[in-house]
Design a protein around this motif. Structure first.
Motif, short mmCIF file in Angstrom:
data_model
loop_
_atom_site.label_atom_id
_atom_site.label_comp_id
_atom_site.label_asym_id
_atom_site.label_seq_id
_atom_site.Cartn_x
_atom_site.Cartn_y
_atom_site.Cartn_z
N ALA A 22 0.84 -1.21 0.00
CA ALA A 22 0.00 0.00 0.00
C ALA A 22 0.87 1.25 0.00
N LYS A 23 0.54 2.18 -0.89
CA LYS A 23 1.42 3.34 -1.10
C LYS A 23 1.51 4.25 0.11
N SER A 24 0.53 4.19 1.02
CA SER A 24 0.63 5.01 2.23
C SER A 24 1.66 4.45 3.21
N HIS A 25 2.05 3.19 3.04
CA HIS A 25 3.09 2.58 3.89
C HIS A 25 4.46 2.91 3.30
N GLY A 26 4.84 4.14 3.45
CA GLY A 26 6.08 4.64 2.87
C GLY A 26 5.85 5.97 2.18
N ASP A 27 4.56 6.31 2.02
CA ASP A 27 4.18 7.61 1.46
C ASP A 27 4.85 7.88 0.12
N PHE A 28 4.91 6.85 -0.75
CA PHE A 28 5.55 7.05 -2.06
C PHE A 28 4.53 7.38 -3.15
N GLY A 29 3.24 7.27 -2.84
CA GLY A 29 2.22 7.67 -3.79
C GLY A 29 2.31 6.94 -5.11
N THR A 30 2.16 7.69 -6.19
CA THR A 30 2.23 7.11 -7.53
C THR A 30 3.44 7.63 -8.30
N SER A 31 4.44 8.06 -7.56
CA SER A 31 5.65 8.59 -8.19
C SER A 31 6.46 7.45 -8.79
N GLN A 32 7.30 7.76 -9.79
CA GLN A 32 8.14 6.75 -10.41
C GLN A 32 9.05 6.11 -9.36
N GLY A 33 9.24 4.81 -9.49
CA GLY A 33 9.95 4.06 -8.48
C GLY A 33 8.96 3.12 -7.81
N ALA A 34 8.88 3.19 -6.50
CA ALA A 34 7.97 2.31 -5.77
C ALA A 34 6.52 2.49 -6.20
N GLY A 35 6.14 3.70 -6.57
CA GLY A 35 4.76 3.97 -6.93
C GLY A 35 4.34 3.43 -8.27
#
Length: 368
Positions: free
Chosen positions: A222-235
């Motif tokens: 879940a993107k909130s677990h690290g606050d990476f959103g939808t940015s390139q990389g993890a998102g």
């Protein structure tokens, strides 16, 4: 007389059997054969020769030749024999088209002749893949060369080596993920559809968006677990992005993973409670291996988020649980052909990196 005949027959059988077993030469033996000799050589694919002094071992730009060695981890050109691939063999064995063949053990029939001024094989008449006969953990696709630097390691050393191998992948934009998922998650029985992760439903590739009964891009970590959103990389990392039904995705939210809870009305093979989500049995291992990948790929270097697997649920920050349950799911739901195919597509067509826990499930126990 009969006894003598049987003894002679047995002797001939043994000698003939031994000769057949020894028919294939090693790479070193083949390199010592004279030019013009017909040879059968067995070796590991270790790269693509592109000049007299350069063998590409990643970022392949050609299907025209292969380098073979006796050791799948070989890096010295002096220990390699170069195989010229005629057009009949490029589509199946060329590394630009089939990078997953790196490290594969093959047998080649051809003629010993120099190639790029180096010991080589030309006029190839046959190439066959050699069955390893080992544990088969990688489901038949050899990736021994890809993981060479992790060989023999365990614990944090193995995790660090795997991170370095899969780090710095080619990154997609979030909009590019739509088309990529249409490819990676295509229904093997209906090429017009994708298979949804949690429900298992097969629906049109183009019924995607944000409305009820459409599919969207689920971040399994879940993107909130690290606050990476939808940015390139993890998102936008395809190794943990999957098509899911919009409303089921909303129900999962950012819950940790664990067993138990109430059945979800829309997809009753999934369960949830206030702090955890349990997916259907058929993808429990898939989910676990995606989480193990994310915790290995994202270690906080180069300004990226540092993701960690927790031993509990109800996590916050860049943590996601629950480790013991994920290990259990990994064991109970082994790697499937769908996962292997997905891993190969992401590697060859999009990101250039692999999920190590699909290729080598044993790595989970070695690290966690």
């Amino acid at each position: 007389m009969k006894k003598m005949f049987m003894m002679l027959f047995t002797f001939v059988f043994i000698v003939t059997g031994t000769a057949n077993a020894a028919a294939a030469l090693s790479v070193q033996e083949a390199m010592n054969q004279p030019d013009g000799a017909s040879v059968t050589v067995e070796g590991y694919i270790v790269g693509v020769p592109v000049s007299q002094s350069d063998v590409q071992q990643s970022g392949f730009t050609s299907d025209y030749a292969l380098a073979l060695a006796d050791d799948p981890n070989e890096t010295q050109m002096s220990n390699m024999i170069l195989v010229k691939l005629d057009s009949a063999y490029r589509g199946e064995y060329g590394l630009q088209s089939n990078p997953g063949m790196m490290g594969e053990n093959i047998q080649v029939d051809g003629v010993r002749d120099p190639y790029f001024g180096h010991e080589g094989i030309e006029n190839v008449s046959s190439i066959t893949t050699v069955t390893d006969g080992g544990s088969g953990d990688d489901g038949g696709t050899s990736t021994s060369g890809y993981y060479a630097s992790a060989s023999g390691l365990t614990g944090s050393s193995l995790k660090a080596a795997l991170h370095n191998i899969i780090d710095d992948h080619s990154e997609l934009s979030y909009s590019q993920v739509w088309d990529a998922l249409r490819h990676t998650d295509e229904d093997p029985y209906n090429s017009n559809n994708v298979v949804l992760l949690y429900s298992g439903d097969s629906i049109s590739k183009y019924e995607n968006g944000g409305y009820v009964d459409e599919w969207n891009r689920e971040h399994v970590w879940a993107k909130s677990h690290g606050d990476f959103g939808t940015s390139q990389g993890a998102g936008t990392d395809l190794h943990h992005l999957r098509p899911t039904d919009v409303s089921i995705n909303s129900s999962r939210g950012n819950l940790d993973f664990d067993n138990g809870g109430s059945a979800l009305a829309e997809a009753p093979s999934n369960y949830y409670d206030s702090d955890s989500w349990e997916p259907r049995d058929e993808v429990k291992g898939d989910v676990a291996r995606m989480i193990f990948y994310m915790a290995t790929r994202y270690e906080g270097d180069a300004g990226e988020v540092d993701l960690e697997i927790a031993t509990y649920t109800g996590t916050s920050g860049a943590f996601l649980g629950k480790l013991s349950t994920l290990k259990q799911w990994h064991e109970m739901d082994p790697v499937s052909d769908f996962e292997r195919n997905r891993n190969d597509i992401i590697f060859s067509d999009y990101q250039g990196n692999r999920n190590p826990y699909i290729d080598h499930p044993e790595f989970v126990e070695y690290i966690w």
